[in-house]
Write a protein that holds these residues in place. Structure first.
Motif, short mmCIF file in Angstrom:
data_model
loop_
_atom_site.label_atom_id
_atom_site.label_comp_id
_atom_site.label_asym_id
_atom_site.label_seq_id
_atom_site.Cartn_x
_atom_site.Cartn_y
_atom_site.Cartn_z
N GLN A 92 11.34 -25.25 41.43
CA GLN A 92 11.12 -24.96 40.08
C GLN A 92 11.39 -23.27 40.09
O GLN A 92 10.94 -22.89 41.26
CB GLN A 92 9.79 -25.11 39.56
CG GLN A 92 9.28 -26.40 39.55
CD GLN A 92 10.07 -27.35 38.34
OE1 GLN A 92 10.29 -26.76 37.34
NE2 GLN A 92 10.10 -28.72 38.71
N HIS A 93 11.82 -22.75 39.11
CA HIS A 93 11.77 -21.14 38.95
C HIS A 93 10.89 -20.91 38.19
O HIS A 93 10.97 -20.73 36.84
CB HIS A 93 13.11 -20.76 38.09
CG HIS A 93 13.52 -19.35 38.30
ND1 HIS A 93 13.85 -18.68 39.39
CD2 HIS A 93 13.14 -18.54 37.23
CE1 HIS A 93 13.74 -17.42 39.23
NE2 HIS A 93 13.34 -17.27 37.75
N LEU A 94 9.64 -20.62 38.66
CA LEU A 94 8.45 -20.08 38.06
C LEU A 94 8.32 -18.60 37.91
O LEU A 94 8.51 -17.85 38.80
CB LEU A 94 7.15 -20.50 38.95
CG LEU A 94 6.81 -22.09 39.32
CD1 LEU A 94 5.62 -22.13 40.10
CD2 LEU A 94 6.84 -22.75 37.96
N GLU A 95 8.37 -18.40 36.62
CA GLU A 95 8.32 -17.03 36.10
C GLU A 95 7.04 -16.62 36.48
O GLU A 95 6.28 -17.27 36.24
CB GLU A 95 8.72 -16.67 34.76
CG GLU A 95 10.34 -17.22 34.53
CD GLU A 95 11.30 -16.36 35.10
OE1 GLU A 95 10.99 -14.95 35.08
OE2 GLU A 95 12.29 -16.71 35.47
N PRO A 96 6.78 -15.23 36.79
CA PRO A 96 5.44 -14.57 36.89
C PRO A 96 4.84 -14.85 35.33
O PRO A 96 5.13 -14.78 34.45
CB PRO A 96 5.69 -13.05 37.06
CG PRO A 96 6.96 -13.10 37.68
CD PRO A 96 7.83 -14.08 37.15
N GLY A 97 3.41 -15.12 35.71
CA GLY A 97 2.75 -15.35 34.49
C GLY A 97 1.58 -16.57 34.57
O GLY A 97 1.41 -16.57 35.76
N LEU A 98 0.89 -16.73 33.57
CA LEU A 98 -0.26 -17.79 33.55
C LEU A 98 0.11 -19.24 33.49
O LEU A 98 0.98 -19.50 32.54
CB LEU A 98 -1.31 -17.23 32.46
CG LEU A 98 -1.98 -16.08 32.73
CD1 LEU A 98 -2.82 -15.80 31.47
CD2 LEU A 98 -2.63 -15.96 33.95
N THR B 158 -7.63 -25.68 35.56
CA THR B 158 -7.83 -24.43 35.89
C THR B 158 -6.63 -23.46 35.66
O THR B 158 -5.34 -24.02 35.60
CB THR B 158 -8.20 -24.24 37.32
OG1 THR B 158 -8.56 -22.79 37.81
CG2 THR B 158 -7.11 -24.40 38.38
N ARG B 159 -6.83 -22.20 35.51
CA ARG B 159 -5.67 -21.43 35.18
C ARG B 159 -5.45 -20.63 36.74
O ARG B 159 -6.13 -20.51 37.28
CB ARG B 159 -6.24 -20.28 34.17
CG ARG B 159 -6.39 -20.94 33.09
CD ARG B 159 -6.95 -19.56 31.98
NE ARG B 159 -8.30 -19.25 32.50
CZ ARG B 159 -8.82 -18.62 31.78
NH1 ARG B 159 -8.81 -18.09 30.58
NH2 ARG B 159 -10.38 -18.24 32.24
N VAL B 160 -4.06 -20.46 36.62
CA VAL B 160 -3.44 -19.68 37.74
C VAL B 160 -2.47 -18.98 37.35
O VAL B 160 -1.84 -18.94 36.43
CB VAL B 160 -2.89 -20.74 38.81
CG1 VAL B 160 -4.05 -21.72 39.45
CG2 VAL B 160 -1.65 -21.45 38.12
#
Length: 72
Positions: A46-52, A66-68
């Motif tokens: 995956q290309h996870l962009e910075p963020g929640l 849970t939030r990460v």
């Protein structure tokens, strides 16, 4: 994209699902898991962009969320 590794343990053999969701609730990744200790890289492929993001573990009628944050 950022990396996101999750570690957890399931004490029972009931089937379970671990999901990674964006803050809008869209599923980004999903893994079927069973009893025992697990270490999963939810950012793999995956290309996870910075963020929640939300990580949701469902086993039977029980759900934990849970939030990460992905920083880079």
């Amino acid at each position: 994209g950022g990396a996101l590794t999750v570690q957890f343990s399931l004490p029972t053999d009931a089937p379970a699902r671990l999901e990674l969701l964006d803050v809008a609730g869209r599923r980004i990744a999903s893994h079927e898991v069973g009893m025992g200790q697990h270490t999963l890289d939810l950012g793999a492929g995956q290309h996870l962009e910075p963020g929640l993001y939300l990580v949701r573990l469902t086993q039977g009628a029980s759900t934990r969320t849970t939030r990460v944050a992905v920083l880079r």
